[in-house]
Motif scaffolding. Structure first.
Motif, short mmCIF file in Angstrom:
data_model
loop_
_atom_site.label_atom_id
_atom_site.label_comp_id
_atom_site.label_asym_id
_atom_site.label_seq_id
_atom_site.Cartn_x
_atom_site.Cartn_y
_atom_site.Cartn_z
N PHE A 1 16.46 20.12 -19.34
CA PHE A 1 17.74 19.44 -19.54
C PHE A 1 18.80 20.52 -19.52
O PHE A 1 18.88 21.30 -20.47
CB PHE A 1 17.77 18.70 -20.88
N ALA B 1 12.57 21.96 -21.76
CA ALA B 1 11.92 21.14 -22.79
C ALA B 1 10.40 21.14 -22.61
O ALA B 1 9.65 21.34 -23.56
CB ALA B 1 12.47 19.72 -22.74
N PRO C 1 5.96 22.27 -33.47
CA PRO C 1 7.19 22.23 -34.27
C PRO C 1 8.23 21.30 -33.64
O PRO C 1 8.12 20.96 -32.45
CB PRO C 1 7.69 23.67 -34.25
N ASN C 2 9.21 20.92 -34.41
CA ASN C 2 10.32 20.13 -33.87
C ASN C 2 10.96 20.86 -32.70
O ASN C 2 11.17 22.07 -32.76
CB ASN C 2 11.39 19.89 -34.96
N GLY C 3 11.25 20.11 -31.65
CA GLY C 3 11.91 20.71 -30.49
C GLY C 3 10.96 21.43 -29.54
O GLY C 3 11.41 22.06 -28.59
N SER C 4 9.65 21.31 -29.76
CA SER C 4 8.70 22.03 -28.91
C SER C 4 8.37 21.28 -27.62
O SER C 4 7.60 21.77 -26.81
CB SER C 4 7.42 22.35 -29.69
N GLY C 5 8.95 20.08 -27.44
CA GLY C 5 8.80 19.38 -26.17
C GLY C 5 7.80 18.23 -26.19
O GLY C 5 7.48 17.67 -25.14
N1 LIG Z 1 17.81 13.94 -23.23
C1 LIG Z 1 17.93 15.22 -23.56
N2 LIG Z 1 19.01 15.95 -23.21
C2 LIG Z 1 19.15 17.26 -23.53
N3 LIG Z 1 18.21 17.95 -24.22
C3 LIG Z 1 17.11 17.30 -24.61
C4 LIG Z 1 16.90 15.91 -24.31
N4 LIG Z 1 15.70 15.53 -24.82
C5 LIG Z 1 15.18 16.63 -25.42
N5 LIG Z 1 16.03 17.69 -25.29
C6 LIG Z 1 15.77 19.06 -25.79
O1 LIG Z 1 14.50 19.44 -25.34
C7 LIG Z 1 13.78 20.15 -26.36
C8 LIG Z 1 12.49 19.43 -26.68
O2 LIG Z 1 12.79 18.22 -27.35
P1 LIG Z 1 11.69 17.11 -27.69
O3 LIG Z 1 10.88 16.84 -26.49
O4 LIG Z 1 12.38 15.96 -28.32
O5 LIG Z 1 10.80 17.89 -28.78
P2 LIG Z 1 9.85 17.35 -29.96
O6 LIG Z 1 9.49 15.93 -29.67
O7 LIG Z 1 8.67 18.27 -29.95
O8 LIG Z 1 10.62 17.48 -31.24
C9 LIG Z 1 14.74 20.27 -27.51
O9 LIG Z 1 15.41 21.51 -27.42
C10 LIG Z 1 15.70 19.12 -27.30
O10 LIG Z 1 16.96 19.41 -27.87
#
Ligand SMILES: Nc1ncnc2c1ncn2[C@@H]1O[C@H](COP(=O)(O)OP(=O)(O)O)[C@@H](O)[C@H]1O
Ligand SMILES: [Mg+2]
Length: 247
Positions: free
Chosen positions: A17, A22, A41-45
């Motif tokens: 993104f 991600a 962890p949170n934010g790991s994709g």
């Molecule tokens: N639609 C989006 N637009 C921009 N960034 C995104 C979007 N979805 C996720 N991200 C970013 O991608 C990374 C992974 O997010 P995510 O897949 O939600 O992780 P998790 O589910 O492990 O917490 C994060 O840095 C998040 O901020």
């Protein structure tokens, strides 16, 4: 395990993104008949991975193979028809429908009468009631979904996912925001269904739940796997401790 046992395989799966990678070249394998876990962890994709696999978003590159079929970039309904049931991280129930109605809309009309009359066969209604009893919210069938607790909405969502008897169920954070007794109920149900032959992939931040529930675990950090194996193997992996605890 051999390729024949693989229910889901990704190869070099990538989704960015803007400048955020991600999911970053993730090659993974999950197995038929198992309770598989994806943790990180949170934010790991994890959710982005989940969305790429279920067709909700298109990966930039890489492939997704499900039941031996390349389903990369297939539409979600087509992937669902190929035998995947899914649930969403954010609760998706129809708030102004009753609990029972929510269960019934999960099922496609099977006869012209059902289709035209917008009614469901007795058999379908019975199945919906039995499934509500199984997830433990049958006493709430007449309540509007917006009036039941968040945890109960998650149970409803799980129940409606199961109405179509999917052989492979993916759940994104089933325990997120749910109180401990309902988490225990979800865990029991997953075990029971797995004993009956349903394959699971559970995406969770809650490490304890995944460790106690799963046979096979993939640990994500920064969009790709850093460890893979049984709970005991991944639990004692220094890379996992580092990703979780930042040590
Ligand atoms: N639609 C989006 N637009 C921009 N960034 C995104 C979007 N979805 C996720 N991200 C970013 O991608 C990374 C992974 O997010 P995510 O897949 O939600 O992780 P998790 O589910 O492990 O917490 C994060 O840095 C998040 O901020
Ligand atoms: Mg997530």
């Amino acid at each position: 395990m051999s390729a024949a046992d693989t229910v889901l395989r990704t190869e070099g799966l990538t989704k960015s993104f803007g400048g955020v990678h991600a999911v970053d070249g993730a090659t993974t394998e999950f197995y038929e008949g198992k309770i598989n876990g994806l943790i990180g962890p949170n934010g790991s994709g994890k959710t982005t991975f989940f969305n790429c696999v279920t067709g909700m978003i298109r990966p930039d590159s890489g492939t997704v193979t499900m039941h031996g079929k390349d389903v990369t970039r297939w539409a979600p309904h087509k992937i669902a028809r190929a035998g995947l049931g899914r649930s969403f991280q954010l609760c998706r129930v129809f708030p102004r429908m009753t609990v029972l109605e929510n269960m019934l809309v999960a099922v496609q009309p099977r006869t012209l009468g059902e289709y035209l009359g917008n009614t469901r066969s007795t058999e379908t209604v019975e199945k919906a009631r039995a499934m509500l009893a199984r997830v433990g919210i049958d006493h709430l069938e007449a309540a509007e979904a917006r009036d039941i607790s968040y945890g109960q909405q998650k149970l409803l969502e799980l129940g409606s996912t199961l109405m179509t008897d999917p052989p492979f169920v993916m759940l994104d954070e089933p325990a997120g925001g749910v109180n401990p007794s309902l988490i225990e109920r979800i865990a029991l149900l997953v075990r029971e269904l797995n004993d009956e032959g349903t394959t699971f992939l559970i995406v969770e931040h809650n490490m304890d739940l995944i460790m106690s529930l799963c046979d096979h675990i993939v640990v994500f950090d920064r969009g790709r796997p850093i460890a893979t194996g049984t709970p005991d193997v991944v639990k004692s992996d220094p890379k996992v401790l580092e990703a979780y605890l930042g040590v």
